[in-house]
Motif scaffolding. Structure first.
Motif, short mmCIF file in Angstrom:
data_model
loop_
_atom_site.label_atom_id
_atom_site.label_comp_id
_atom_site.label_asym_id
_atom_site.label_seq_id
_atom_site.Cartn_x
_atom_site.Cartn_y
_atom_site.Cartn_z
N UNK A 49 5.90 5.50 -1.39
CA UNK A 49 5.22 4.25 -1.08
C UNK A 49 5.99 3.46 -0.03
N UNK A 50 5.29 2.56 0.63
CA UNK A 50 5.92 1.64 1.56
C UNK A 50 6.68 0.62 0.73
N UNK A 51 7.93 0.39 1.08
CA UNK A 51 8.77 -0.52 0.31
C UNK A 51 9.60 -1.38 1.25
N UNK A 52 9.97 -2.53 0.79
CA UNK A 52 10.87 -3.39 1.54
C UNK A 52 12.26 -2.77 1.49
N UNK A 102 11.27 -10.53 -1.82
CA UNK A 102 11.11 -9.08 -1.80
C UNK A 102 9.66 -8.77 -2.10
N UNK A 103 9.26 -7.57 -1.82
CA UNK A 103 7.90 -7.16 -2.14
C UNK A 103 7.68 -7.13 -3.64
N UNK A 104 6.47 -7.34 -4.04
CA UNK A 104 6.10 -7.25 -5.45
C UNK A 104 4.64 -6.85 -5.53
N UNK A 105 4.21 -6.41 -6.70
CA UNK A 105 2.82 -6.02 -6.88
C UNK A 105 2.02 -7.21 -7.38
N UNK A 106 0.81 -7.32 -6.90
CA UNK A 106 -0.10 -8.36 -7.33
C UNK A 106 -1.52 -7.85 -7.20
N UNK A 107 -2.44 -8.55 -7.82
CA UNK A 107 -3.84 -8.15 -7.79
C UNK A 107 -4.40 -8.40 -6.39
N UNK A 108 -5.13 -7.46 -5.85
CA UNK A 108 -5.73 -7.60 -4.53
C UNK A 108 -6.64 -8.82 -4.49
N UNK A 109 -6.59 -9.57 -3.42
CA UNK A 109 -7.44 -10.74 -3.26
C UNK A 109 -6.93 -11.97 -3.95
N UNK A 110 -5.87 -11.85 -4.74
CA UNK A 110 -5.30 -13.01 -5.45
C UNK A 110 -4.24 -13.65 -4.57
N UNK A 111 -3.68 -14.73 -5.05
CA UNK A 111 -2.59 -15.37 -4.33
C UNK A 111 -1.45 -14.39 -4.12
#
Length: 166
Positions: A49-52, A102-111
């Motif tokens: 995956x793409x990662x910071x 840093x990068x983190x996972x979040x729901x698409x379309x959310x803040x």
């Protein structure tokens, strides 16, 4: 593929320092005709995956393997002669009050994912510590900076803890 993306692109004859989908594709004999989205899907299936990036400095040492072997020999000797020889690992770390971005996972379309920071000013704390390889004993000192004032008593204290050691 993982072996490829863990290498520096310059080791593969490229001039860039980061991998792109196009650069990855250029290094794959079977992938030169693949689309970039096809390469992305293959990476995804492989769990790549793409990662910071994390900050890292590599200082090439031509004697690295020999030094690792010498350390292993000393540790083995210390384990065989625990009253005579003491082996400790020593390291320092900086701890900050505020989280880093840093990068983190979040729901698409959310803040956008946030690194929640407090109103308090950021500050740094330095910690120096030693780990006894045989006993597992950890000794630490902390200070705003790790300099002579912190280390001057630290090393004699470590030595005094092992009165029978050579």
């Amino acid at each position: 593929m993982e072996h490829l993306v863990r290498r520096d692109p310059r080791q593969c004859g490229l001039t860039q320092t980061r991998w792109t989908l196009d650069a990855i594709r250029s290094q794959l004999a079977w992938g030169r005709d693949a689309s970039l989205s096809g390469i992305a899907r293959i990476l995804d299936r492989l769990g790549i995956t793409w990662q910071r990036a994390r900050s890292h400095v590599h200082s090439p040492d031509p004697h690295y393997q020999a030094k690792l072997q010498e350390i292993a020999d000393v540790v083995e000797y210390a384990r065989a002669h625990p009253n005579q020889v003491v082996t400790v690992y020593l390291d320092e770390v900086t701890v900050t009050r505020q989280p880093t971005l840093a990068n983190g996972y979040g729901r698409a379309g959310a803040d956008q994912v946030r690194a929640e920071r407090s109103l308090a000013t950021d500050c740094e704390l330095r910690i120096v510590g030693s780990l006894d390889v045989v006993t597992g004993q950890v000794v630490t000192r902390r200070a705003k900076t790790i300099g002579l004032a912190t280390l001057a008593p630290f090393f004699p204290d470590r030595r005094a803890a092992y009165p029978e050691a050579e």
